[in-house]
Enzyme design. Structure first.
Site, mmCIF file in Angstrom:
data_model
loop_
_atom_site.group_PDB
_atom_site.id
_atom_site.type_symbol
_atom_site.label_atom_id
_atom_site.label_comp_id
_atom_site.label_asym_id
_atom_site.label_seq_id
_atom_site.Cartn_x
_atom_site.Cartn_y
_atom_site.Cartn_z
ATOM 1 N N GLY A 188 0.873 -1.210 -0.117
ATOM 2 C CA GLY A 188 0.044 0.099 -0.014
ATOM 3 C C GLY A 188 0.988 1.254 -0.034
ATOM 4 O O GLY A 188 2.063 1.219 -0.090
ATOM 5 N N ASP A 245 0.848 -8.617 2.248
ATOM 6 C CA ASP A 245 -0.447 -7.866 1.698
ATOM 7 C C ASP A 245 -1.403 -8.697 0.987
ATOM 8 O O ASP A 245 -0.779 -9.783 0.492
ATOM 9 C CB ASP A 245 0.068 -6.962 0.685
ATOM 10 N N GLY A 281 -3.865 -2.720 -2.100
ATOM 11 C CA GLY A 281 -2.245 -2.415 -2.322
ATOM 12 C C GLY A 281 -2.003 -2.902 -3.710
ATOM 13 O O GLY A 281 -2.726 -3.465 -4.400
ATOM 14 N N VAL A 317 -4.074 -11.016 6.517
ATOM 15 C CA VAL A 317 -4.165 -11.358 7.872
ATOM 16 C C VAL A 317 -5.273 -11.459 8.811
ATOM 17 O O VAL A 317 -5.191 -11.587 9.939
ATOM 18 C CB VAL A 317 -3.203 -9.941 8.315
ATOM 19 N N LYS A 376 -12.818 -6.379 9.538
ATOM 20 C CA LYS A 376 -11.886 -7.751 9.857
ATOM 21 C C LYS A 376 -10.446 -7.255 9.940
ATOM 22 O O LYS A 376 -9.925 -7.881 10.801
ATOM 23 C CB LYS A 376 -12.213 -8.679 8.812
ATOM 24 N N TYR A 405 -14.792 1.581 9.476
ATOM 25 C CA TYR A 405 -13.315 1.909 9.506
ATOM 26 C C TYR A 405 -12.998 2.434 11.205
ATOM 27 O O TYR A 405 -12.090 1.866 11.721
ATOM 28 C CB TYR A 405 -12.944 2.941 8.484
ATOM 29 N N LYS A 436 -10.815 0.319 14.086
ATOM 30 C CA LYS A 436 -9.571 1.184 14.660
ATOM 31 C C LYS A 436 -9.499 1.318 16.047
ATOM 32 O O LYS A 436 -8.657 1.354 16.794
ATOM 33 C CB LYS A 436 -9.434 2.542 13.728
ATOM 34 N N TYR A 488 -3.745 -6.299 25.280
ATOM 35 C CA TYR A 488 -2.264 -7.138 25.235
ATOM 36 C C TYR A 488 -1.314 -6.526 25.900
ATOM 37 O O TYR A 488 -0.381 -7.356 26.542
ATOM 38 C CB TYR A 488 -2.036 -7.521 23.665
ATOM 39 N N ARG A 527 -9.754 9.812 -2.769
ATOM 40 C CA ARG A 527 -9.295 10.576 -1.631
ATOM 41 C C ARG A 527 -9.009 11.930 -2.458
ATOM 42 O O ARG A 527 -8.958 11.929 -3.511
ATOM 43 C CB ARG A 527 -8.024 10.129 -1.030
HETATM 44 N N1 UDP Z 1 -13.418 15.911 -0.928
HETATM 45 C C1 UDP Z 1 -13.758 16.538 -1.991
HETATM 46 N N2 UDP Z 1 -13.623 16.285 -3.407
HETATM 47 C C2 UDP Z 1 -13.423 15.047 -3.859
HETATM 48 C C3 UDP Z 1 -12.898 14.095 -2.771
HETATM 49 C C4 UDP Z 1 -12.813 14.634 -1.438
HETATM 50 O O1 UDP Z 1 -14.216 17.673 -1.528
HETATM 51 O O2 UDP Z 1 -13.190 14.857 -5.044
HETATM 52 C C5 UDP Z 1 -13.427 16.326 0.275
HETATM 53 C C6 UDP Z 1 -14.230 15.073 1.291
HETATM 54 O O3 UDP Z 1 -15.467 15.351 1.293
HETATM 55 C C7 UDP Z 1 -13.238 15.357 2.699
HETATM 56 C C8 UDP Z 1 -11.873 15.709 2.277
HETATM 57 O O4 UDP Z 1 -11.837 16.391 0.863
HETATM 58 O O5 UDP Z 1 -13.800 16.353 3.333
HETATM 59 C C9 UDP Z 1 -10.995 14.841 2.347
HETATM 60 O O6 UDP Z 1 -11.506 13.520 2.070
HETATM 61 P P1 UDP Z 1 -10.521 11.947 1.678
HETATM 62 O O7 UDP Z 1 -11.372 11.218 1.385
HETATM 63 O O8 UDP Z 1 -9.346 12.421 1.017
HETATM 64 O O9 UDP Z 1 -10.167 11.863 3.227
HETATM 65 P P2 UDP Z 1 -11.123 11.856 4.609
HETATM 66 O O10 UDP Z 1 -10.341 13.037 5.639
HETATM 67 O O11 UDP Z 1 -12.290 12.577 4.416
HETATM 68 O O12 UDP Z 1 -11.026 10.595 5.191
#
Ligand code: UDP
Length: 330
Positions: free
Chosen positions: A13, A34, A39, A60, A94, A148, A152, A162, A189
């Protein structure tokens, strides 16, 4: 020569592959693991064939068996993008829960030190700003990100159990938004999304009104923070991120300037449970690790942009090609 042996999960990744590079540089023997769901072997292609590197294709969430000694384990296997959580929610749960349990068991067997990759998402949509480690968070367990966030949180909880019950040598990194070369171009992202849009000549899609904030840490800084945490003797969670906060709207404008393109910024609906603000308080990392980020957003974004620009053109137009269908049954 460094005789230490380290297992890094999520090795193919984004973060995992940079960690492999770093621990190879330290002269350690690196075992990368991985299951390649999110990844990509390309990220560690340059390490294959090196006598001090080994890759094991394994999930894993099932029993992890490693022959020989282990000094360290870094558990970095996990989907890490909101789109992934929707596509592979059960795998996400998981790997954070069962995967962590297996790796803690392995660490106990091998008497290895283990560092787990937790996240700023344990703070959910935070009501305290900036977020320090004492804040317990504001998390929706049943929302789309719950798979998620709660995995976490469970990861942190079982790691501390542990530590307390078995005396295991543990570390917990709370990782805030991190970026750099080898991020997946189409994982949704914000940084790869904006850069990809600029390179394709498309409008930049800001979600909501863009007033939500994030604080972006360059990968080299993140890796240094993780390295220092692993080498420290501190067992409680430590935030690792860059406190330089920016709104997504302003960030989109920075991307337009950086790419020198003339893209329009358009607005799309805000995804459910998208946190409104996120900024690490890194006082603890400063104090315990003597660490703080060194790379400015301008510098880090330049090298990230260069990486994406140099990718083969067809990558830009590739949709996420992974077939998640039969991996999602749990
Ligand atoms: N975001 C956006 N446009 C995009 C993708 C993401 O405005 O095309 C915004 C999303 O709504 C969030 C921020 O950018 O507020 C960061 O998003 P990301 O998915 O990178 O990670 P997050 O911090 O939300 O887990």
């Amino acid at each position: 020569m460094n005789k230490k042996r380290i297992l890094i999960t999520g090795a193919a990744g984004f973060l995992g592959s940079h960690l492999c590079d770093r621990f190879m540089k330290e002269g350690m023997y690196v075992i990368g693991m991985d299951n390649l769901i999110t990844g990509d072997l390309k990220n560690i292609g340059h390490l294959r064939g090196d006598a001090r590197f080994e890759f094991i294709h394994h999930d894993v969430t099932t029993y992890v068996d490693i022959s020989g000694d282990l000094d360290y384990i870094l558990h970095f296997a996990s989907p890490a993008s909101p789109i992934d959580y929707l596509k592979i929610p059960i795998q996400t749960l998981k790997v954070g829960a069962l995967g962590t349990h297996n790796l803690l068991g392995l660490a106990k067997n091998k008497k290895a030190r283990i560092l787990v990759a937790s996240t700023s998402e344990v703070y959910g949509d935070p009501l305290v700003h900036p977020q320090n480690e004492e804040y317990y968070g504001n998390v929706n367990p049943v929302g789309p990100r719950g798979v998620y966030d709660e995995a976490k949180r469970f990861m942190e909880s079982i790691t501390m159990a542990y530590h307390r019950f078995h005396g295991l040598d543990t570390r917990i990194a709370r990782i805030f938004n991190t970026y750099g070369p080898r991020m997946r171009l189409n994982d949704g992202r914000v940084i790869p999304a904006f850069i990809g849009q600029a390179l394709r000549g498309e409008d930049l899609t800001v979600f909501g009104d863009g007033s939500q904030t994030r604080s972006f840490c360059f990968v080299d800084d993140q890796v240094e923070g993780i390295y220092r945490l692993l080498m420290s003797d501190y067992h409680l969670p430590v935030n690792i991120g860059n406190p330089n906060e920016i709104s997504i709207r302003d960030f989109a404008e920075e991307i337009v300037k950086l790419t020198g393109t003339d893209q329009k910024i358009i607005y799309k609906p805000l995804p459910e449970d998208d946190p409104l603000q996120r900024q690490p308080d890194i006082s603890k990392a400063r104090e315990v690790l003597g660490w703080e980020p060194k790379v400015s957003r301008e510098e880090g974004m330049k090298s990230t942009y260069k990486y994406f620009k140099n990718l083969p053109k067809e990558e830009l137009y590739k949709k996420e090609h992974r077939d998640f269908s039969d991996r999602n049954r749990g």
